[in-house]
Structures are given as structure tokens and as C-alpha cells.
Enzyme design. Sequence first.
Site, PDB file in Angstrom:
ATOM      1  CG  ASP A   1      -1.934  -1.001   1.165  1.00 54.99           C
ATOM      2  OD1 ASP A   1      -2.554  -2.041   0.181  1.00 54.99           O
ATOM      3  OD2 ASP A   1      -2.539  -1.259   2.080  1.00 54.99           O
ATOM      4  CD  GLU A   2       4.491  -0.150  -0.003  1.00 53.84           C
ATOM      5  OE1 GLU A   2       3.772  -0.788  -1.179  1.00 53.84           O
ATOM      6  OE2 GLU A   2       5.457  -1.235   0.028  1.00 53.84           O
TER       7      GLU A   2
ATOM      8  CE  LYS B   1       2.248  -2.536  -3.926  1.00 50.81           C
ATOM      9  NZ  LYS B   1       2.187  -2.153  -3.491  1.00 50.81           N
TER      10      LYS B   1
ATOM     11  CE  LYS C   1       0.613   9.864  -7.892  1.00 46.25           C
ATOM     12  NZ  LYS C   1       0.953  11.474  -7.564  1.00 46.25           N
TER      13      LYS C   1
ATOM     14  N   GLY D   1      -4.201  -4.309  -3.983  1.00 49.88           N
ATOM     15  CA  GLY D   1      -5.595  -3.671  -3.971  1.00 49.88           C
ATOM     16  C   GLY D   1      -4.694  -2.080  -4.383  1.00 49.88           C
ATOM     17  CG  HIS D   2      -1.873  -2.447  -6.862  1.00 47.96           C
ATOM     18  ND1 HIS D   2      -0.689  -2.225  -7.755  1.00 47.96           N
ATOM     19  CD2 HIS D   2      -1.803  -3.119  -5.715  1.00 47.96           C
ATOM     20  CE1 HIS D   2      -0.564  -3.823  -7.270  1.00 47.96           C
ATOM     21  NE2 HIS D   2      -0.999  -3.342  -5.613  1.00 47.96           N
ATOM     22  CB  THR D   3      -6.366   3.862  -4.882  1.00 48.19           C
ATOM     23  OG1 THR D   3      -6.541   1.877  -4.291  1.00 48.19           O
ATOM     24  CG2 THR D   3      -7.497   3.886  -5.176  1.00 48.19           C
TER      25      THR D   3
ATOM     26  CD  GLN E   1       1.127  -8.885  -2.401  1.00 50.18           C
ATOM     27  OE1 GLN E   1       1.362  -9.395  -3.395  1.00 50.18           O
ATOM     28  NE2 GLN E   1      -0.513  -8.915  -2.651  1.00 50.18           N
TER      29      GLN E   1
ATOM     30  NE  ARG F   1      -7.405  -6.665   6.430  1.00 49.74           N
ATOM     31  CZ  ARG F   1      -6.501  -7.841   6.721  1.00 49.74           C
ATOM     32  NH1 ARG F   1      -6.332  -8.125   8.318  1.00 49.74           N
ATOM     33  NH2 ARG F   1      -6.054  -7.795   5.403  1.00 49.74           N
TER      34      ARG F   1
ATOM     35  CG  LEU G   1       6.595  15.574   1.038  1.00 51.57           C
ATOM     36  CD1 LEU G   1       7.443  14.430   2.337  1.00 51.57           C
ATOM     37  CD2 LEU G   1       7.306  16.608   0.788  1.00 51.57           C
TER      38      LEU G   1
ATOM     39  CB  SER H   1       4.022  10.337  -5.130  1.00 55.70           C
ATOM     40  OG  SER H   1       1.894  10.425  -4.704  1.00 55.70           O
TER      41      SER H   1
HETATM   42  P1  GDP Z   1      -0.822  -0.008  -3.665  1.00 54.46           P
HETATM   43  O1  GDP Z   1      -0.994  -0.964  -3.161  1.00 54.46           O
HETATM   44  O2  GDP Z   1       0.688   0.673  -3.516  1.00 54.46           O
HETATM   45  O3  GDP Z   1      -0.802   0.391  -4.643  1.00 54.46           O
HETATM   46  O4  GDP Z   1      -1.333   1.002  -2.714  1.00 54.46           O
HETATM   47  P2  GDP Z   1      -2.903   1.615  -2.256  1.00 54.46           P
HETATM   48  O5  GDP Z   1      -3.311   1.852  -3.605  1.00 54.46           O
HETATM   49  O6  GDP Z   1      -3.264   0.413  -0.931  1.00 54.46           O
HETATM   50  O7  GDP Z   1      -2.767   2.794  -0.580  1.00 54.46           O
HETATM   51  C1  GDP Z   1      -2.864   4.271  -1.824  1.00 54.46           C
HETATM   52  C2  GDP Z   1      -3.118   5.139  -1.339  1.00 54.46           C
HETATM   53  O8  GDP Z   1      -2.490   6.203  -0.895  1.00 54.46           O
HETATM   54  C3  GDP Z   1      -4.669   5.353  -2.372  1.00 54.46           C
HETATM   55  O9  GDP Z   1      -5.551   5.330  -1.622  1.00 54.46           O
HETATM   56  C4  GDP Z   1      -3.755   6.015  -3.497  1.00 54.46           C
HETATM   57  O10 GDP Z   1      -4.717   6.870  -4.365  1.00 54.46           O
HETATM   58  C5  GDP Z   1      -3.104   7.095  -2.441  1.00 54.46           C
HETATM   59  N1  GDP Z   1      -2.239   7.922  -2.639  1.00 54.46           N
HETATM   60  C6  GDP Z   1      -0.830   7.850  -3.508  1.00 54.46           C
HETATM   61  N2  GDP Z   1      -0.112   8.832  -3.608  1.00 54.46           N
HETATM   62  C7  GDP Z   1      -0.370   9.362  -2.948  1.00 54.46           C
HETATM   63  C8  GDP Z   1       0.475  10.475  -2.461  1.00 54.46           C
HETATM   64  O11 GDP Z   1       1.243  11.103  -2.512  1.00 54.46           O
HETATM   65  N3  GDP Z   1      -0.773  11.902  -1.379  1.00 54.46           N
HETATM   66  C9  GDP Z   1      -2.014  11.023  -1.082  1.00 54.46           C
HETATM   67  N4  GDP Z   1      -2.818  12.363  -0.194  1.00 54.46           N
HETATM   68  N5  GDP Z   1      -2.610   9.985  -1.110  1.00 54.46           N
HETATM   69  C10 GDP Z   1      -2.085   8.685  -1.895  1.00 54.46           C
HETATM   70  P1  IMO Z   2      -0.434  -5.080  -2.285  1.00 51.49           P
HETATM   71  O1  IMO Z   2      -0.225  -4.859  -3.625  1.00 51.49           O
HETATM   72  C1  IMO Z   2      -0.951  -4.359   2.135  1.00 51.49           C
HETATM   73  C2  IMO Z   2      -0.712  -8.664   3.878  1.00 51.49           C
HETATM   74  C3  IMO Z   2      -2.347  -9.522   4.173  1.00 51.49           C
HETATM   75  C4  IMO Z   2      -1.556  -9.752   5.276  1.00 51.49           C
HETATM   76  C5  IMO Z   2      -0.386 -11.381   4.718  1.00 51.49           C
HETATM   77  C6  IMO Z   2      -0.550 -12.111   3.965  1.00 51.49           C
HETATM   78  O2  IMO Z   2      -2.005  -3.112  -2.036  1.00 51.49           O
HETATM   79  O3  IMO Z   2      -0.211  -3.421  -1.942  1.00 51.49           O
HETATM   80  P2  IMO Z   2      -2.667 -12.820   2.018  1.00 51.49           P
HETATM   81  O4  IMO Z   2      -3.916 -12.558   1.954  1.00 51.49           O
HETATM   82  O5  IMO Z   2      -1.421 -12.326   0.836  1.00 51.49           O
HETATM   83  O6  IMO Z   2      -1.978 -14.936   2.454  1.00 51.49           O
HETATM   84  O7  IMO Z   2      -2.044 -12.312   3.271  1.00 51.49           O
HETATM   85  O8  IMO Z   2      -0.270 -10.275   3.560  1.00 51.49           O
HETATM   86  N1  IMO Z   2      -1.373  -8.370   2.531  1.00 51.49           N
HETATM   87  C7  IMO Z   2      -1.240  -7.333   2.403  1.00 51.49           C
HETATM   88  N2  IMO Z   2      -0.803  -5.304   2.801  1.00 51.49           N
HETATM   89  N3  IMO Z   2      -0.735  -4.922   1.089  1.00 51.49           N
HETATM   90  C8  IMO Z   2      -1.613  -5.129  -0.013  1.00 51.49           C
HETATM   91  O9  IMO Z   2      -1.239  -5.814  -1.171  1.00 51.49           O
HETATM   92  C9  IMO Z   2      -1.070  -7.046   0.731  1.00 51.49           C
HETATM   93  N4  IMO Z   2      -1.733  -7.789   0.477  1.00 51.49           N
HETATM   94  C10 IMO Z   2      -1.699  -8.906   1.216  1.00 51.49           C
HETATM   95  O10 IMO Z   2      -2.722  -7.919   4.972  1.00 51.49           O
HETATM   96  O11 IMO Z   2      -0.363  -9.175   6.391  1.00 51.49           O
HETATM   97 MG    MG Z   3      -2.673  -1.416  -2.274  1.00 50.83          MG
END
Ligand code: GDP
Ligand code: IMO
Ligand code: MG
Length: 429
Positions: free
Chosen positions: A13-14, A16, A18, A40-42, A223, A302, A331, A412
Site C-alpha cells: 500500500d505504498e 504502487k 498510482k 489493491g492498487h488505487t 505487496q 480494514r 509526503l 508523490s
Molecule cells: P498500492 O497497493 O501500493 O498500489 O497502494 P494503495 O492504492 O493500496 O494505497 C495507496 C493509497 O494512497 C491510495 O488510496 C492512493 O490513491 C493514495 N495515494 C497514492 N499516492 C499518494 C500521495 O502522494 N498522497 C496521498 N495523499 N495519497 C496518495
Molecule cells: P498491495 O499490492 C498490504 C498482507 C495481508 C496479510 C498478509 C498475508 O495492495 O500493496 P495474504 O492474503 O497475501 O495471504 O495475506 O499480507 N497483504 C497486504 N498488505 N498490501 C497488500 O497488497 C497486501 N497483500 C497482502 O494483510 O497481513
Molecule cells: Mg494496496
Amino acid sequence: MANVTVIGAQWGDEGKGKIVDWLASRADAVVRFQGGHNAGHTLVVGDQTYKLSLLPSGIVTGTLSIIGNGVVLDPWALKAEVEKLTGQGVVIHDENFAIADNCPLILPIHRELDGLREAAAGAGKIGTTGRGIGPAYEDKVGRRAIRVCDLAHLDALEPQLDRLCAHHDALRAGFGEPPVDRAALIAELKDIAPFVLQFAQPVWKRLKKVRKAGARILFEGAQGVLLDVDHGTYPFVTSSNTVSGTAASGSGLGPSATGFVLGIVKAYTTRVGSGPFPTELEDETGQKLGERGHEFGTVTGRKRRCGWFDAVLVRQSCAISGVTGIALTKLDVLDGFDVVKVCTGYRLRGKILDYFPSHAADQAEVEPIYEEMEGWRETTAGARSWADLPAQAIKYIQRVQELIETPVALVSTSPEREDTILVRDPFQD
Ligand code: GDP
Ligand code: IMO
Ligand code: MG
């Protein structure tokens, strides 16, 4: 270095999605190489938000998008996601989307087993996404998996089903569950097969052609390194290798194809699910980070656990994954804090550590050593150039890159695609 490999350098959830979406318009193909629909990539583009779990983020820009053999594929989840995105106006057809025909499938029995195990594990539960990821990878290495190519030969599945069911029926009996309903499973697979098969092909061949033509390939990790099954916070990890090297084995290209390794790094730290988290803040500050950063999981909804930036962990991730440069995301979430803290080392039973130890008990016990920095009052949200950033924010970025011993390539400053500062183009040599 025509290719770029994007990986998460923390616990996922860093941001990626975006960054991949931002880079995708300059790539000729985007490839997912591990994980499944636990990701879950938003992506935010204008007034549209796209949430992707299985489809490569390149699909939104119409870039050739490929699911590599390293992914575990739930065909029903795939169909639902394709339908959802098509409803949002994204065009998906066999010209811009392909699935490796040697990809193992996630079956309903995998999802069930994931749930049964988590429920039985009590305090030892991993906190998985409940998508069946672990059980599907187990069957792959256990040589029991049903793969995409098998969908074209369902009438010859009996020997494989024997192997699969011999294993699963014993496990299910232990949980007091009935044996696998083979007829129902075959019927469900027959029903979904045509949908999956329209995209199935030996993608290594397609990628070879793309590469020969000099095209740019963008590998999209899911991940993060700390969830890697070898290098992460084992056993609180996912069941795949999330490091950059997997881009090669998970797509069918050699290791030289990975190119520039872009580690995605959040300006603070979050984690979903169980497991150690040295800089976790269970106080108002943690709450504030979560609220400002909208830290709720895309897949499970969650609440994400939040804490200060941990430079020790990110330095380790960058080393393990051979990160060339990082994209520092979110940031803007740190705007308005009087003080920001960065973890620069750990204390463990009187000793100072400059790395994260391997044993779960040590990982749980380390105490972070913090460096405090003055925060900034001005907003960085929406900044698109270095000149838009307040001096203290620049100091923070510089200190981060010093501590992690890796340069910053991108910054970003909001969820929106274009709110991105380019420092060094990862596609450029
Ligand atoms: P991923 O799994 O690494 O693709 O990340 P996620 O999409 O699960 O979570 C990142 C969240 O932060 C998403 O809701 C994005 O829309 C949001 N996001 C991404 N970059 C930034 C940023 O620079 N600032 C803010 N405020 N939100 C961001
Ligand atoms: P993105 O690509 C954050 C975590 C789960 C759990 C562990 C194992 O959006 O960054 P799993 O269902 O893979 O067997 O669960 O890994 N986990 C993530 N946490 N972002 C993810 O993906 C994740 N995919 C799995 O919460 O702790
Ligand atoms: Mg994610």
C-alpha cells in the site's frame, strides 16, 4: 535501462498503483508477476477512481497489460474486475490484455481453506486477505495446481483432480468439512473457462517479441518487500516473493530484463494484518496519520496500522531488492506536523542494531531509536515541482535518501496521477 520494475519497499500500500499508472503512458507493456487479488492498487485520474486487484494498472491507459505466470489467478475475481472496469469505460480485449497460460488458479477450495485456517489459528493468525493466496501457492509448489492451460482440457483433468483432492480431502476432514465436490468444481470451471481462455497464451513469447522490438516493459509488483515470503516478517508475510528478482521468473524473461528497480516508499509506515511493526503509533499521532492518509485497505476495508518512517527497514528492503531509486509517496500526509520522526536504528536487549533481525521474537521486541526533525506548516499537497516544496519538506526527503542509502527518483504529493515530481526518469539511462 529501458525497463522499470516497480516494487513496494514496506508492507504494501505504498502507492504502487498510482506510480505504475503515471509511468504506464510511457511503457509499451505492463506486467504483473506475483501475488493475486490480495493486492489493491488505487488510481485516481481526474474525477475517476479505479481500484485494481488483479489487472495490471496499465490497463487504465490502454497499455498492453499482462498477467505473468508468477501470479495466482482467481478466474471469477478476474471476470468481476474486468466487468467492473469495463463499466467504468476501460476497454479490455485480447489485444491489450493477456494471461500466462501457465498461471496457477485460485479455486473456491483455496479461499475456504484460507478462512478455515485463519479461524483456527487463534492469536497466531496471519490476518490474511482471505483470498486463498497461500493455499493456491502451496498447491503450485506441491504440484497439484490446476492452471489456466488446463481450462482447455477439462475432460482430461481426472489425474490432476485425484492428486488435488487426495491432499485437500484430508485437510478438509481435519476441519470437519466434507470432501471436495468434484462435479461442482468441474462445472464451475467449465462455466468460466471460455472467459479466461480468450486471453490465455504463452506470454513469455509475446514479451520476447515486445522486448526484441525495443519496447519498454514496466513490471508491477504487488505487496512489499517486508511481506516477501523469504525476506519479510515471517510468518506474517504473503506467500510469494515480492522482491524485484521475481519480475524475471514471474513473467518468463531473464534477470537482465528488470532494468531500473523503482522502490515505492511511503513517507511514513503502514501495515495491515498481524505482525511486528517497530514504529507503530497506537496514539493520537498514529490516528492522525491514518485519517490524513485515508489508511483503509482497498481489498478488505480494514484499518491500516500507522507509524513513523522506519529508515532501517527501507534501507534493508532497498538492499535486498536492488533498488535503483525510490518514489517517495504521500509526503502531503506529513503536512502540518510540528515534529516528524524517523527511525534510524533499533535497541534490542541493550544492543544497538542497524538492521531488522530475522527472528519473530526479536522483531517484536526491537525498540526504535528516533531522530526528530522540524515539520512544515505549508502544504505540499498537489506539488508538481521541487520548487513548490517547503524547505523543511526538502530536508526531510534529503535525510530519508541519506538514511536509506538510495536516491529519490520521484515524489508523490496526492492520489492524483499528475501530482508527481520527477527527479530522475526511471526509463532513462
Ligand atoms: P498500492 O497497493 O501500493 O498500489 O497502494 P494503495 O492504492 O493500496 O494505497 C495507496 C493509497 O494512497 C491510495 O488510496 C492512493 O490513491 C493514495 N495515494 C497514492 N499516492 C499518494 C500521495 O502522494 N498522497 C496521498 N495523499 N495519497 C496518495
Ligand atoms: P498491495 O499490492 C498490504 C498482507 C495481508 C496479510 C498478509 C498475508 O495492495 O500493496 P495474504 O492474503 O497475501 O495471504 O495475506 O499480507 N497483504 C497486504 N498488505 N498490501 C497488500 O497488497 C497486501 N497483500 C497482502 O494483510 O497481513
Ligand atoms: Mg494496496
